[in-house]
Every structure is written in structure tokens, then in C-alpha cells.
Enzyme design. Sequence first.
Site, PDB file in Angstrom:
ATOM      1  CE1 TYR A   5      -3.627  -2.487   0.414  1.00 44.16           C
ATOM      2  CE2 TYR A   5      -4.663  -0.487   1.213  1.00 44.16           C
ATOM      3  CZ  TYR A   5      -4.764  -1.774   0.731  1.00 44.16           C
ATOM      4  OH  TYR A   5      -6.003  -2.350   0.589  1.00 44.16           O
ATOM      5  CE  LYS A  23       1.299 -16.715  -3.165  1.00 43.63           C
ATOM      6  NZ  LYS A  23       0.905 -18.145  -3.208  1.00 43.63           N
ATOM      7  CG  ASP A  77      -2.088 -19.643  -1.991  1.00 45.19           C
ATOM      8  OD1 ASP A  77      -1.487 -19.786  -0.910  1.00 45.19           O
ATOM      9  OD2 ASP A  77      -1.717 -20.209  -3.044  1.00 45.19           O
ATOM     10  CG  ASP A  95      -8.094  -4.750   1.378  1.00 43.35           C
ATOM     11  OD1 ASP A  95      -9.017  -4.333   2.086  1.00 43.35           O
ATOM     12  OD2 ASP A  95      -8.033  -4.568   0.142  1.00 43.35           O
ATOM     13  CG  ASP A 132     -13.599  -7.174   1.901  1.00 39.11           C
ATOM     14  OD1 ASP A 132     -13.381  -6.496   2.921  1.00 39.11           O
ATOM     15  OD2 ASP A 132     -14.066  -6.689   0.851  1.00 39.11           O
TER      16      ASP A 132
HETATM   17  C1  IPM Z   1     -10.432  -1.387   3.871  1.00 40.16           C
HETATM   18  C2  IPM Z   1     -10.697  -0.710   2.559  1.00 40.16           C
HETATM   19  C3  IPM Z   1      -9.559   0.273   2.305  1.00 40.16           C
HETATM   20  C4  IPM Z   1      -8.312  -0.526   2.098  1.00 40.16           C
HETATM   21  C5  IPM Z   1      -9.814   1.258   1.160  1.00 40.16           C
HETATM   22  C6  IPM Z   1     -11.101   2.019   1.329  1.00 40.16           C
HETATM   23  C7  IPM Z   1      -8.658   2.216   1.020  1.00 40.16           C
HETATM   24  O1  IPM Z   1     -10.865  -1.640   1.557  1.00 40.16           O
HETATM   25  O2  IPM Z   1     -10.296  -0.680   4.886  1.00 40.16           O
HETATM   26  O3  IPM Z   1     -10.371  -2.609   3.888  1.00 40.16           O
HETATM   27  O4  IPM Z   1      -8.024  -1.012   0.993  1.00 40.16           O
HETATM   28  O5  IPM Z   1      -7.569  -0.669   3.078  1.00 40.16           O
HETATM   29 MG    MG Z   2     -10.897  -3.662   2.246  1.00 38.96          MG
END
Ligand code: IPM
Ligand code: MG
Length: 368
Positions: free
Chosen positions: A142, A192, A225, A249, A253
Amino acid sequence: MSNPSLLILAGDGIGPEVMAEVRRIIDWFGDKRGMAFDVTEDLVGGCAYDAHGTPLHDDTMAKAQAADAVLLGAVGGPKYDALDFSVKPERGLLRLRKEMDLFANLRPAQCFDALADFSSLKREVVAGLDIMIVRELTSGIYFGEPRGIVTEGNERVGINTQRYTESEIDRVARAAFELARKRGGKLCSMEKANVMESGVLWREVVTKIGAADYPDVELSHMYADAGAMQLCRWPKQFDVIVTDNLFGDLLSDAAAMLTGSLGMLPSASLGAPMDNGRPKALYEPVHGSAPDIAGQGKANPIACILSFAMALRYSFDAGSEADRLEAAVAQVLADGVRTADLMGPDGGTPVTTTGMGDAVLAALDASL
Ligand code: IPM
Ligand code: MG
């Protein structure tokens, strides 16, 4: 002594409406539990860009640095898609994380019993799930240099760099080991190392810290993975997972979806202790700004409410009050109160964002 300070950055989309419910809950703790906060509000994201031409004004950054904790709603929306990368709403959030040095991002994925049937996985796979992903938040791909889009010969090249120093790995690993020690005593580190040198170093550093300082924590390693696959196959094998910024990230999710709705999940981003002993901290729901439902009273405020519960626990040393708030949320769900995102195929009438806030406040009253 003055009250602890809270900076609220409601942001864009559904941010302001879910945050309005949190404001009522903050007031409840002031009125009923003698825990008053000095609350200030400011702008972040697209709304800050509209007002100041930047997604995070320097004054707001300074307020965030000075606050005992920051509560953020959400940033972004289609209106801002065409903006230059440097002023996109997300840059405001990334600047907060980077300049406050919030290296440890705690993302719990907990499946409320009342919602186990909302997961796309079978009930027995997710019921009772309670895992914590610790995502490194201030480094990795990032932020690594070099980055950019450059021209080489007759074509352009997009460049990002994965980069981790030993000390960056060390501090996030320690945060994860500490959490594992307080929870189920298990930590799984994901990278990884089979293809990335940064992963090789990550594994080495985590292993060394574990052996030296946390022999009581059961440490395992997984390629990220395979970790993603195991999260879908049998998520209850995990307690705490520690991983880098990008893998965290993605994995968070995926983990969020196990619980049935992204609208339920809070997060805490923690940095080093300040002079008053509290960690630098920002709390935010894992969900985004959901522009498609913004302003309609449909948003689920629970993720944002639970983010405030995390603030009570990690910034204000009020674990039992955090328990109270989390129990109130669990009660409301058990009673069948549902926002639109939690409606099953058999239908029913959803409550509005405010309706959910009302229900949580009523459950809090009943807890006294
Ligand atoms: C998260 C989001 C952020 C990220 C975005 C909004 C910059 O997806 O907090 O997971 O990628 O970290
Ligand atoms: Mg995210």
C-alpha cells in the site's frame, strides 16, 4: 479531569446516518453510565474534498493526532471516481492510518447466532465463529516505494512495491501474539513465503518472536492463498490470524462474508501508546460508504456501533461497558430486529437505521 475526547469523522455515503446512531449511543453512556466524552465532528473523504479540495484537511489531521480516539464512518462514492488519485476520498483514510502510524488493524469476524443462516456457508461451518484478523496497516504494498505509472519504451508500466522491515513485522506480530494470549491462545501467520522474500522475512521474524516471548501461544503458518481456502472450508480452526496489509485486506473481506453481512463488522486500528497511555486509535466499520442506499434510512448501523464498543474496550479501558453494548446488539438480533441487509428469503419488515438504533438503546436500558 476533563472528559476523554472523541473525534467523529462520519465521511460519505451511509457514514453520516450510521454515525448518527452511534452519537445517540455515546450520549447514552454519558447519561446512564457517567462516561461522558468530548465529541468533535469534522470531515473526511469526498465531503472534505467538496469543502476544502482535499480528502483530509491539515487541521483535521491535527485534531485526529490530538484526540483520544477517532471514530470514522465511511469514505468514497461514484461522484468522486474521476478525481485525481492523489485527492480521492480513500487517500484521506490512508493518510490518517499512515500519519497516526496505526499499524495494527483488528478485524474481528464473529457470527451472531441469530444470523448464522445468513451466511452463504452452512450453519455448522459458521455458527459460533469468533476469529480476529490482525492486518498490518501502515506498510507493505500500500505504501512501498517505488510506485507509480511510468513509461518504458513505448508502453506504460504500473508499479507498486511490497516492502517490510523487521521492526514493522515485529510490532504487528507482537500485537497479534498479545491478543492470541488473551483469547484462544492460537495464532496463524499468513504470507506467501513460497514466492515472496518479504514473506520469507515475515515468517522468520514471527517465528523468532513466538519462540522467544510467546511460547504459550500455539503458532502456525499458512500461505495466504491456502489461508483463504481454509477460511471458507473450516473457519473455526482459527483464533487470531496475523497478516500483511494487502492479504489482510482480502482475507478480512472473505472472513466478513462468513458472518452473513458486512454490515455487522467493526474494526480498530491501533498505534503506539500516547503520553496518556492510550494507544493512538481509529475505529471504523469494515463496510464501505454504500452509495446505492445512502440517505434512505436502510443502512445497518451495527458495524459502526460495534466499532464504538471496540473503542470502549481498547481506548477507554471499559471492557465491561463494551460487553454491555455487544450484548445489547446480540439481544436485538436474537429478538429478530433486522435492517434490510439482514432480511432472509422469507421476508418480514425491516427496521430503518434509526429503528435499529432505537432497539439497541432499548436493550441498553434493559441492561441496567
Ligand atoms: C479497507 C478498505 C480500504 C483498504 C480502502 C477504502 C482504502 O478496503 O479498509 O479494507 O483497501 O484498506
Ligand atoms: Mg478492504
